[in-house]
Design a protein around this motif. Structure first.
Motif, PDB file in Angstrom:
ATOM      1  N   VAL A 273      38.913 -83.331  39.366  1.00 58.75           N
ATOM      2  CA  VAL A 273      38.573 -84.694  39.258  1.00 58.75           C
ATOM      3  C   VAL A 273      37.699 -84.628  37.791  1.00 58.75           C
ATOM      4  N   GLY A 274      38.335 -85.316  36.752  1.00 57.65           N
ATOM      5  CA  GLY A 274      37.383 -85.330  35.541  1.00 57.65           C
ATOM      6  C   GLY A 274      36.782 -86.448  35.150  1.00 57.65           C
ATOM      7  N   VAL A 275      35.979 -86.460  34.161  1.00 57.37           N
ATOM      8  CA  VAL A 275      35.246 -87.653  33.698  1.00 57.37           C
ATOM      9  C   VAL A 275      35.730 -88.073  32.311  1.00 57.37           C
ATOM     10  N   LEU A 276      35.845 -89.501  32.161  1.00 54.69           N
ATOM     11  CA  LEU A 276      36.616 -89.906  31.254  1.00 54.69           C
ATOM     12  C   LEU A 276      35.815 -89.871  29.751  1.00 54.69           C
ATOM     13  N   ARG A 344      30.621 -85.234  37.766  1.00 49.07           N
ATOM     14  CA  ARG A 344      30.334 -84.821  36.788  1.00 49.07           C
ATOM     15  C   ARG A 344      29.985 -83.322  36.557  1.00 49.07           C
ATOM     16  N   ASP A 345      28.941 -83.036  37.529  1.00 49.18           N
ATOM     17  CA  ASP A 345      28.291 -81.778  37.773  1.00 49.18           C
ATOM     18  C   ASP A 345      29.518 -80.826  38.276  1.00 49.18           C
ATOM     19  N   LEU A 346      30.355 -81.305  39.232  1.00 52.28           N
ATOM     20  CA  LEU A 346      31.525 -80.354  39.604  1.00 52.28           C
ATOM     21  C   LEU A 346      32.488 -79.838  38.276  1.00 52.28           C
ATOM     22  N   PHE A 347      32.540 -81.009  37.576  1.00 55.72           N
ATOM     23  CA  PHE A 347      33.675 -80.960  36.418  1.00 55.72           C
ATOM     24  C   PHE A 347      33.036 -79.966  35.336  1.00 55.72           C
ATOM     25  N   HIS A 348      31.738 -80.187  35.216  1.00 59.73           N
ATOM     26  CA  HIS A 348      31.098 -79.068  34.196  1.00 59.73           C
ATOM     27  C   HIS A 348      31.058 -77.629  34.689  1.00 59.73           C
TER      28      HIS A 348
END
Length: 386
Positions: A273-276, A344-348
């Motif tokens: 799951v990304g962030v735009l 966002r934390d998971l994406f990073h």
């Protein structure tokens, strides 16, 4: 006397001839018997192999490997072409991907890219045109999941729909992917898109909201927020979490339960799951994790041809509410921001595992009220609020 001797010799010669003839006849009979027994055994063996092969064929839904080997040993034959498929092609892993895209979180950008990628990499892309039915009955869920599993593999299915739990219905689960966005920016993009459309033509909003009256269409965003209009208050503002929480009725109401269920589903069911706000890194990770689907996606995204198409999806007439209105929105969307920060934390973390450097990060409670041009370019069709 001489005559008798001659007759005896003749009889002896005939007897010897007859004995030789009988001996040859006996050997011939033995040879024929042995050949017949060998042929009989061969026929029985062939019949057994044929019956066994037919049984395996029917049980497995196709020809057994033995018949395939025989086919290739004796040369190409039309038999298996007429009676069953050849060995299937090797599929990539994973070969089934579902993108239950969140409205106004860049999904139109991704769908435009997927149409190009599907043609290049030869996978099946099914992009549903149902935008306003995200919550389904139990029967509708089962039907949709069965339809998804019947798509020719490899496939990528995308639709605005809340998370579907395939395992609950004992159906093999595909790989899930998604992208989310800063919740207030998502809300603002949706608010103005429903009223004024995007750069593809302002007449689009007439199709999206044909029954909207002028007093609602031109309602000031600050008035909507500060005077607590339904569109600018809960549960309408509780929008992103239900896409990950699922189809349970409790997923529709702002609560700790829905938030935790959404987090759990992301950890257990989603590949990424990304962030735009970091879209290029999202595309790069998708290329690393799903190369058969997203190979070279970043180069396509940066190409002038694509930019020309992508820039048409930006919402027009969007402007920033007052600071007071933004603070009210932030308080109303507390759960949404907790979930956004979690993603966002998971994406990073995923970026670090892959070896990508994360850009500068704002603090947990910081919100930039100015809409970002980059985000405007990624706007997509409204998914509705049903």
């Amino acid at each position: 006397m001489m005559k008798n001797i001659g007759n005896n010799q003749i009889h002896k010669h005939q007897a010897n001839h007859n004995r030789g003839k009988n001996k040859r006849g006996n050997w011939l009979a033995v040879i024929l018997f042995r050949i017949s027994r060998r042929d009989f055994g061969f026929c029985l063996t062939a019949l057994f192999v044929f019956c066994l092969g037919s049984l395996v064929w029917q049980l497995n839904g196709g020809p057994p490997n033995l018949l395939q080997d025989i086919r290739y040993y004796f040369g190409q034959s039309t038999f298996t072409d007429d009676h069953g498929p050849v060995a299937p092609k090797v599929l990539p892993f994973p070969s089934r991907v579902v993108y239950n895209r969140v409205g106004k979180c860049g999904s139109r950008t991704i769908v435009l890219l997927l149409r190009i990628l599907a043609d290049r990499h030869q996978f099946t892309l099914v992009s549903s045109d149902i935008h306003n039915k995200t919550r389904l009955t139990k029967h509708e869920q089962a039907t949709l999941m069965r339809n998804i599993t019947e798509i020719p593999q490899p496939f990528l299915y995308t639709r605005h729909v809340h998370f579907l739990n395939f395992t609950r219905f004992r159906i093999d689960e595909p790989v899930y992917i998604n992208i989310i966005r800063d919740p207030i920016n998502r809300f603002l993009s949706n608010y103005f898109f429903r009223r004024f459309g995007d750069w593809r033509g302002e007449e689009n909003h007439l199709v999206r909201t044909p029954g909207m009256k002028d007093e609602e269409r031109y309602l000031d965003i600050n008035t909507c927020i500060l005077e607590n209009y339904p569109e600018c208050s809960n549960p309408r503002l509780f929008y992103i979490i239900p896409y990950f929480c699922g189809q349970h009725p409790q997923c529709r109401e702002p609560s700790e339960w829905a938030l935790e269920k959404a987090k759990q589903n992301v950890l257990e069911h989603y590949l990424l799951v990304g962030v735009l706000e970091e879209l290029e890194d999202v595309l790069l990770l998708l290329e690393r994790l799903l190369p058969h689907f997203f190979f070279d996606v970043l180069n396509i995204y940066k190409s002038p041809e694509y930019k020309k198409l992508g820039n048409l999806t930006g919402t027009v007439r969007k402007h920033t509410p007052s600071l007071e209105a933004l603070q009210v929105l932030y308080q109303r969307m507390e759960y949404e921001y907790i979930f956004y920060n979690f993603i966002r934390d998971l994406f990073h973390l995923t970026k670090r595992k892959i070896g990508l450097r994360s850009g500068p990060r704002p603090s947990r409670h910081h919100y930039n009220p100015a809409p970002r041009a980059h985000a405007d370019e990624q706007d997509d069709d409204d998914a509705g609020h049903n």
